[in-house]
Write a protein that holds these residues in place. Sequence first.
Motif, PDB file in Angstrom:
ATOM      1  N   GLN A  92       0.938  -1.195  -0.160  1.00 44.59           N
ATOM      2  CA  GLN A  92       0.028   0.134  -0.121  1.00 44.59           C
ATOM      3  C   GLN A  92       0.690   1.576  -0.204  1.00 44.59           C
ATOM      4  N   SER A  93       2.109   1.376   0.455  1.00 43.91           N
ATOM      5  CA  SER A  93       3.477   2.705   0.818  1.00 43.91           C
ATOM      6  C   SER A  93       3.952   2.317  -1.120  1.00 43.91           C
ATOM      7  N   VAL A  94       3.456   3.890  -1.642  1.00 39.73           N
ATOM      8  CA  VAL A  94       4.069   3.704  -3.204  1.00 39.73           C
ATOM      9  C   VAL A  94       5.238   4.581  -2.309  1.00 39.73           C
ATOM     10  N   SER A  95       6.379   4.464  -1.637  1.00 41.63           N
ATOM     11  CA  SER A  95       7.159   5.580  -1.237  1.00 41.63           C
ATOM     12  C   SER A  95       8.384   5.553  -2.407  1.00 41.63           C
ATOM     13  N   ALA A  96       9.229   6.250  -2.634  1.00 47.05           N
ATOM     14  CA  ALA A  96      10.293   5.893  -3.639  1.00 47.05           C
ATOM     15  C   ALA A  96      11.252   4.575  -3.588  1.00 47.05           C
ATOM     16  N   ALA A  97      11.403   4.670  -2.278  1.00 51.23           N
ATOM     17  CA  ALA A  97      12.326   3.350  -1.945  1.00 51.23           C
ATOM     18  C   ALA A  97      11.282   1.796  -2.571  1.00 51.23           C
ATOM     19  N   ASN A  98       9.667   1.680  -2.313  1.00 51.97           N
ATOM     20  CA  ASN A  98       9.064   0.906  -3.108  1.00 51.97           C
ATOM     21  C   ASN A  98       8.648   1.041  -4.433  1.00 51.97           C
ATOM     22  N   LEU A  99       8.933   2.664  -5.211  1.00 49.00           N
ATOM     23  CA  LEU A  99       8.456   2.501  -6.655  1.00 49.00           C
ATOM     24  C   LEU A  99      10.093   1.805  -7.365  1.00 49.00           C
ATOM     25  N   ALA A 100      10.891   2.058  -6.420  1.00 45.01           N
ATOM     26  CA  ALA A 100      12.483   1.656  -7.110  1.00 45.01           C
ATOM     27  C   ALA A 100      12.160  -0.203  -6.928  1.00 45.01           C
ATOM     28  N   LEU A 101      11.886  -0.480  -5.637  1.00 47.11           N
ATOM     29  CA  LEU A 101      11.695  -2.139  -5.714  1.00 47.11           C
ATOM     30  C   LEU A 101      10.776  -2.610  -6.553  1.00 47.11           C
ATOM     31  N   ALA A 102       9.944  -2.412  -7.055  1.00 43.97           N
ATOM     32  CA  ALA A 102       8.861  -2.260  -8.212  1.00 43.97           C
ATOM     33  C   ALA A 102       9.469  -2.570  -9.875  1.00 43.97           C
ATOM     34  N   THR A 103      10.033  -1.426  -9.749  1.00 40.90           N
ATOM     35  CA  THR A 103      10.857  -1.176 -10.988  1.00 40.90           C
ATOM     36  C   THR A 103      12.147  -1.210 -11.529  1.00 40.90           C
ATOM     37  N   ARG A 104      12.811  -1.312 -10.735  1.00 44.42           N
ATOM     38  CA  ARG A 104      13.981  -1.815 -11.148  1.00 44.42           C
ATOM     39  C   ARG A 104      14.552  -0.632 -11.180  1.00 44.42           C
ATOM     40  N   GLY A 105      14.488   0.205 -10.414  1.00 43.34           N
ATOM     41  CA  GLY A 105      14.828   1.859 -10.004  1.00 43.34           C
ATOM     42  C   GLY A 105      16.331   2.079  -9.590  1.00 43.34           C
ATOM     43  N   GLY A 106      16.626   3.242 -10.126  1.00 42.40           N
ATOM     44  CA  GLY A 106      17.476   3.954  -9.719  1.00 42.40           C
ATOM     45  C   GLY A 106      17.464   5.126  -8.771  1.00 42.40           C
ATOM     46  N   ILE A 107      17.821   5.782  -7.203  1.00 45.46           N
ATOM     47  CA  ILE A 107      17.267   6.367  -6.794  1.00 45.46           C
ATOM     48  C   ILE A 107      18.084   7.591  -6.730  1.00 45.46           C
ATOM     49  N   THR A 108      17.498   8.784  -6.785  1.00 49.54           N
ATOM     50  CA  THR A 108      18.493   9.776  -7.190  1.00 49.54           C
ATOM     51  C   THR A 108      18.010  11.095  -6.435  1.00 49.54           C
ATOM     52  N   ASN A 109      18.677  11.740  -5.274  1.00 51.73           N
ATOM     53  CA  ASN A 109      18.377  12.783  -4.512  1.00 51.73           C
ATOM     54  C   ASN A 109      18.554  13.738  -5.106  1.00 51.73           C
ATOM     55  N   VAL A 110      17.400  14.943  -5.390  1.00 50.13           N
ATOM     56  CA  VAL A 110      17.897  16.274  -6.320  1.00 50.13           C
ATOM     57  C   VAL A 110      17.352  17.413  -4.921  1.00 50.13           C
ATOM     58  N   SER A 111      18.850  18.243  -4.481  1.00 51.33           N
ATOM     59  CA  SER A 111      18.558  19.254  -3.604  1.00 51.33           C
ATOM     60  C   SER A 111      17.858  20.480  -3.931  1.00 51.33           C
TER      61      SER A 111
END
Length: 245
Positions: free
Chosen positions: A70-89
């Motif tokens: 139920q949590s569509v967090s950035a970490a879970n989206l990355a897990l689901a889509t084989r994605g990399g996470i980038t943080n932009v300031s």
Amino acid sequence: MTANKSFIGLADCYLKPYNVAGAARALGSVSACQLQHQVTELRQRNYGRAGGTLNRTDRLDRVLVALTLQSVSAANLALATRGGITNVSASTVSAEEHTAHLGALIRTAHMNISSVVVEDDAELITYEAGVDYKVTGAGIVPLEGGAISENDPIKISYSFSARVVIEALTQPQTEWTFYFDGLNEAEGGENTAVDLHRIKFGTVQNIDMIGDDYATLQLTAELLVDPTKVGVGESQFYNWAHPSA
């Protein structure tokens, strides 16, 4: 004492990299978690007059785990889509160049912009927000009837807030260990724990980006043989523990 044991499960669920030291991160609310044992049934038919089956063997093909997050967090989206996470300031942009198209979105390099200044290419004319253009979550839209004409070169200056970007389908599949830290509502809330030793997720099939209900991430993972589990009677797939009766 009754021999019956009922089960209604609730759990906090966690993932950690398989066979690597590190924290087990919480997945957030998981509304469904199902183990699926898939087998090939081998039957030896009785060719005598009675018919029927002489023997039967179930050959394990694979074990799957189906999760609804139920949590569509950035970490879970990355897990689901084989994605990399980038943080932009958060920062500012000066004189970002674009070509105007009336009524069409100009997608700025950053989202969630503020303090917007839109000028002509020579930076001699400053256009008016709400009259010549409107600001959206992802950029600006030049308005019909304003001072901006079709195909005009324009420059946009703005501030933008910090954000997290998931670059989908850029990462290899990763192996995980899954922890089910649960309780059994049907037996007074007694604790139950399930460890899935080594799993690998498939890519999510569908993500509801528009709809009338809360979006979920429906993931399927396969349990792989864990070669580190070599103890007598020790499962190479998973174990399930709950208090003794």
